[in-house]
Design a protein around this motif. Structure first.
Motif, PDB file in Angstrom:
ATOM      1  N   ALA A 138       0.910  -1.241  -0.121  1.00  0.00           N
ATOM      2  CA  ALA A 138       0.070   0.084   0.014  1.00  0.00           C
ATOM      3  C   ALA A 138       0.909   1.406   0.022  1.00  0.00           C
ATOM      4  CB  ALA A 138      -1.024  -0.126   1.244  1.00  0.00           C
ATOM      5  N   ALA A 139       2.020   1.028   0.778  1.00  0.00           N
ATOM      6  CA  ALA A 139       2.775   2.401   0.833  1.00  0.00           C
ATOM      7  C   ALA A 139       3.570   2.602  -0.486  1.00  0.00           C
ATOM      8  CB  ALA A 139       3.961   2.249   1.982  1.00  0.00           C
ATOM      9  N   ALA A 140       4.004   1.598  -1.232  1.00  0.00           N
ATOM     10  CA  ALA A 140       4.741   1.271  -2.487  1.00  0.00           C
ATOM     11  C   ALA A 140       3.511   1.951  -3.632  1.00  0.00           C
ATOM     12  CB  ALA A 140       5.028   0.201  -3.139  1.00  0.00           C
ATOM     13  N   GLU A 141       2.402   1.614  -3.545  1.00  0.00           N
ATOM     14  CA  GLU A 141       1.207   1.969  -4.346  1.00  0.00           C
ATOM     15  C   GLU A 141       0.951   3.496  -4.277  1.00  0.00           C
ATOM     16  OE1 GLU A 141      -1.958  -0.664  -3.461  1.00  0.00           O
ATOM     17  OE2 GLU A 141      -1.229  -2.116  -4.924  1.00  0.00           O
ATOM     18  N   LYS A 142       1.032   3.924  -2.920  1.00  0.00           N
ATOM     19  CA  LYS A 142       0.808   5.531  -2.634  1.00  0.00           C
ATOM     20  C   LYS A 142       1.816   6.027  -3.262  1.00  0.00           C
ATOM     21  CE  LYS A 142      -0.010   8.754   1.064  1.00  0.00           C
ATOM     22  NZ  LYS A 142       0.142   9.097   2.417  1.00  0.00           N
ATOM     23  N   PHE A 143       3.177   5.849  -2.941  1.00  0.00           N
ATOM     24  CA  PHE A 143       4.180   6.540  -3.475  1.00  0.00           C
ATOM     25  C   PHE A 143       4.228   6.572  -5.285  1.00  0.00           C
ATOM     26  CE2 PHE A 143       8.746   6.867  -5.274  1.00  0.00           C
ATOM     27  CZ  PHE A 143       9.335   7.865  -4.615  1.00  0.00           C
ATOM     28  N   ALA A 144       3.999   5.623  -5.628  1.00  0.00           N
ATOM     29  CA  ALA A 144       3.782   5.506  -7.259  1.00  0.00           C
ATOM     30  C   ALA A 144       2.667   6.343  -7.626  1.00  0.00           C
ATOM     31  CB  ALA A 144       3.822   3.873  -7.843  1.00  0.00           C
ATOM     32  N   ALA A 145       1.666   6.379  -6.931  1.00  0.00           N
ATOM     33  CA  ALA A 145       0.386   7.324  -7.549  1.00  0.00           C
ATOM     34  C   ALA A 145       1.130   8.671  -7.514  1.00  0.00           C
ATOM     35  CB  ALA A 145      -0.697   7.081  -6.725  1.00  0.00           C
ATOM     36  N   GLN A 146       1.598   9.053  -6.572  1.00  0.00           N
ATOM     37  CA  GLN A 146       2.061  10.338  -6.338  1.00  0.00           C
ATOM     38  C   GLN A 146       3.287  10.681  -7.115  1.00  0.00           C
ATOM     39  OE1 GLN A 146       3.092  10.676  -2.159  1.00  0.00           O
ATOM     40  NE2 GLN A 146       0.845  11.125  -1.482  1.00  0.00           N
ATOM     41  N   ASN A 147       4.195   9.886  -7.330  1.00  0.00           N
ATOM     42  CA  ASN A 147       5.397  10.102  -8.201  1.00  0.00           C
ATOM     43  C   ASN A 147       5.610   9.471  -9.400  1.00  0.00           C
ATOM     44  OD1 ASN A 147       6.851  11.984  -6.093  1.00  0.00           O
ATOM     45  ND2 ASN A 147       6.198  10.061  -4.788  1.00  0.00           N
ATOM     46  N   GLY A 148       4.523   8.688  -9.859  1.00  0.00           N
ATOM     47  CA  GLY A 148       4.894   7.840 -11.168  1.00  0.00           C
ATOM     48  C   GLY A 148       5.505   6.531 -10.849  1.00  0.00           C
ATOM     49  N   GLY A 149       5.741   6.019 -11.796  1.00  0.00           N
ATOM     50  CA  GLY A 149       6.471   4.498 -11.536  1.00  0.00           C
ATOM     51  C   GLY A 149       5.787   3.442 -11.695  1.00  0.00           C
ATOM     52  N   ARG A 150       6.546   2.432 -11.469  1.00  0.00           N
ATOM     53  CA  ARG A 150       6.078   0.877 -11.457  1.00  0.00           C
ATOM     54  C   ARG A 150       6.466   0.194 -10.521  1.00  0.00           C
ATOM     55  NH1 ARG A 150       8.128  -3.334 -15.002  1.00  0.00           N
ATOM     56  NH2 ARG A 150      10.221  -2.298 -15.696  1.00  0.00           N
ATOM     57  N   ILE A 151       5.769  -0.953  -9.588  1.00  0.00           N
ATOM     58  CA  ILE A 151       6.206  -1.684  -8.545  1.00  0.00           C
ATOM     59  C   ILE A 151       6.700  -3.008  -9.012  1.00  0.00           C
ATOM     60  CG2 ILE A 151       5.500  -2.694  -6.525  1.00  0.00           C
ATOM     61  CD1 ILE A 151       3.461  -0.491  -6.205  1.00  0.00           C
ATOM     62  N   VAL A 152       7.973  -3.290  -8.611  1.00  0.00           N
ATOM     63  CA  VAL A 152       8.368  -4.602  -8.979  1.00  0.00           C
ATOM     64  C   VAL A 152       9.424  -5.255  -7.772  1.00  0.00           C
ATOM     65  CG1 VAL A 152       8.911  -4.007 -11.507  1.00  0.00           C
ATOM     66  CG2 VAL A 152      10.812  -3.704  -9.730  1.00  0.00           C
ATOM     67  N   GLY A 153       9.508  -6.580  -7.793  1.00  0.00           N
ATOM     68  CA  GLY A 153      10.176  -7.178  -6.792  1.00  0.00           C
ATOM     69  C   GLY A 153      11.727  -7.203  -6.918  1.00  0.00           C
ATOM     70  N   PHE A 154      12.561  -7.753  -6.060  1.00  0.00           N
ATOM     71  CA  PHE A 154      14.178  -7.378  -6.299  1.00  0.00           C
ATOM     72  C   PHE A 154      14.534  -7.865  -7.537  1.00  0.00           C
ATOM     73  CE2 PHE A 154      18.453  -9.229  -5.442  1.00  0.00           C
ATOM     74  CZ  PHE A 154      18.982  -7.891  -5.156  1.00  0.00           C
ATOM     75  N   ASN A 155      14.091  -9.108  -7.783  1.00  0.00           N
ATOM     76  CA  ASN A 155      14.449  -9.878  -9.171  1.00  0.00           C
ATOM     77  C   ASN A 155      13.895  -9.440 -10.564  1.00  0.00           C
ATOM     78  OD1 ASN A 155      16.347 -11.564  -7.704  1.00  0.00           O
ATOM     79  ND2 ASN A 155      14.597 -13.065  -7.236  1.00  0.00           N
ATOM     80  N   GLU A 156      13.101  -8.374 -10.163  1.00  0.00           N
ATOM     81  CA  GLU A 156      12.412  -7.967 -11.272  1.00  0.00           C
ATOM     82  C   GLU A 156      12.895  -6.495 -11.746  1.00  0.00           C
ATOM     83  OE1 GLU A 156       7.911  -9.711 -10.947  1.00  0.00           O
ATOM     84  OE2 GLU A 156       8.540  -8.116  -9.281  1.00  0.00           O
ATOM     85  N   VAL A 157      13.748  -6.007 -10.781  1.00  0.00           N
ATOM     86  CA  VAL A 157      14.448  -4.700 -11.183  1.00  0.00           C
ATOM     87  C   VAL A 157      15.218  -4.901 -12.607  1.00  0.00           C
ATOM     88  CG1 VAL A 157      16.016  -2.919 -10.518  1.00  0.00           C
ATOM     89  CG2 VAL A 157      14.501  -3.907  -8.805  1.00  0.00           C
TER      90      VAL A 157
END
Length: 189
Positions: A138-157
């Motif tokens: 939820a914190a990652a989604e909030k950050f992405a909504a405010q600053n753009g970007g997408r969410i990935v796991g460590f091995n997906e970077v």
């Protein structure tokens, strides 16, 4: 003979389980970030830069290796000349950070368990692209909504995102030196 085989069959799994417990017990806990911690690649005090930080423990090294950005932390794991006997990778949990300028001294998450917001408008303390870590989706989604970007796991970077952005800091600094103050790139959320 049967008794010996039976005992051996019982003891081997116990011995192997003991080895796994010893390996798990050797994983070092995260260290508290202090003014003595120097970034591995930049040679500067990690507290001098805003944004998330990282540190890595390798079995072949006596002390943790500190990084001024999470991108640099991840890069260390990808570069061929760096140690590969990594025991733990810790990054700042930005969902628990007081703010971008003060990412916290002891709010670490194991990087391989973290979620990262990549490709956001927010830049690392050194001006390059950043992989912003969170323990909470939820914190990652909030950050992405405010600053753009997408969410990935460590091995997906993506490798290219981490390694090609290493030169972005110098380019951003050069662009900002030539830009009027009101037109400089965004560095913090």
């Amino acid at each position: 003979m049967r008794r010996r085989t039976f005992l051996l069959a019982l003891l081997v799994p116990l011995a192997l389980a003991g080895c796994n417990e010893k390996q798990a017990a050797k994983i070092p806990p995260p260290h508290r970030m202090t003014a003595e911690d120097i970034g591995h690649y930049c040679g500067m005090n990690v507290l001098e830069h805003p944004g998330p930080k990282g540190h890595i423990f390798a079995a072949s090294l006596m002390e943790p290796v500190w990084f001024s950005s999470v991108r640099d932390t991840i890069a260390f794991t990808m570069l061929p000349d760096e140690p590969k006997d990594i025991q733990a990778i810790y990054v700042s949990d930005m969902g628990k950070a007081p703010d971008w300028d003060k990412p916290g001294a002891d709010n670490w998450i194991e990087a391989r368990k973290a979620l990262f917001v990549i490709e956001s408008r927010v830049k690392s303390g050194m001006g390059g692209d950043e992989a912003v870590p969170f323990s909470d989706r939820a914190a990652a989604e909030k950050f992405a909504a405010q600053n753009g970007g997408r969410i990935v796991g460590f091995n997906e970077v993506p490798r290219d995102y981490v390694l090609s952005s290493a030169n972005a800091g110098a380019a951003v600094a050069a662009d900002e030196a030539e830009s009027p103050p009101g037109e400089r790139g965004r560095r913090t959320p």
